[in-house]
Write an enzyme that holds these catalytic residues in place. Structure first.
Site, PDB file in Angstrom:
ATOM      1  N   LEU A 136       0.819  -1.210   0.000  1.00  0.00           N
ATOM      2  CA  LEU A 136       0.000   0.000   0.000  1.00  0.00           C
ATOM      3  C   LEU A 136       0.854   1.262   0.000  1.00  0.00           C
ATOM      4  CD1 LEU A 136      -3.209  -0.407   2.167  1.00  0.00           C
ATOM      5  CD2 LEU A 136      -2.960  -0.196  -0.290  1.00  0.00           C
ATOM      6  N   SER A 137       2.153   1.109   0.062  1.00  0.00           N
ATOM      7  CA  SER A 137       3.067   2.247   0.063  1.00  0.00           C
ATOM      8  C   SER A 137       3.703   2.391  -1.314  1.00  0.00           C
ATOM      9  CB  SER A 137       4.164   2.033   1.115  1.00  0.00           C
ATOM     10  OG  SER A 137       5.211   2.949   0.931  1.00  0.00           O
TER      11      SER A 137
END
EC number: 2.5.1.18
Length: 183
Positions: free
Chosen positions: A15-16
């Protein structure tokens, strides 16, 4: 006695997007710099207390335990889904689709998916996230370099020039010349 082995640990969460940048650059440089790159799926929620990638990160953790040779490809495909094609990575069918596109058989992927809620996988993800915190993480990605008997923690995807310096290597930009020829 020769130089001590050099290894890097990359703590990341799909998610980064910044984790993705570090992931791609370090995967490209691992052979150029002759380093051992250890991919460490972590849960950014455990550090930042807010994330929607629990299932994906548990899947990657189970994958690292069962089929570590597929970790790079499946991680990349999950990033492609969420950050390049704006596709889901939280639902089981999305995770299976990413794994299949990365080259896993549906049977292999389903077997891994069935393990994401097991105590072994949950504990491993928790332990890896806690390891990142012990290194001083306050977000992801962090890269931990083990060089000449010392440990250095670098936060962010914009520290590759500093990492090259620590390793005594040359930084040639995010896409080294050898990669340019293949692209």
């Amino acid at each position: 006695m020769g130089p001590l082995p050099r290894s890097l640990e990359l703590f990341y969460d799909v998610l980064s997007p910044y984790s993705w940048l570090s992931f791609e650059v370090l995967c490209r440089y691992q052979n150029i710099w002759n380093i051992k790159l250890q991919l460490r799926p972590s849960l950014i929620a455990g550090i930042m207390k807010d994330s929607g990638s629990m299932s994906a990160m548990r899947f990657l953790t189970a994958l690292s335990l069962e089929h570590p040779e597929m970790l790079e490809k499946v991680s990349r495909e999950l990033w492609m889904r969420v950050w390049s094609r704006d596709e889901d990575i939280t639902e089981p069918q999305s995770i299976l689709a990413a794994a299949e596109k990365a080259g896993m058989t549906i049977e292999q992927a389903q077997g891994i998916l069935e393990k994401i809620s097991t105590p072994k996988v949950r504990n491993q993800l928790k332990e890896t996230t806690e390891a990142a915190c012990r290194y001083g993480a306050f977000g992801l990605p962090i890269t931990v370099a083990h060089v000449d008997g010392q440990t250095h923690m670098l936060f962010g995807s914009d520290r590759m020039e500093l990492l090259a310096y620590l390793l005594g290597e040359k930084w040639m930009g995010p896409v080294p010349p050898a990669m340019n020829a293949r692209l």
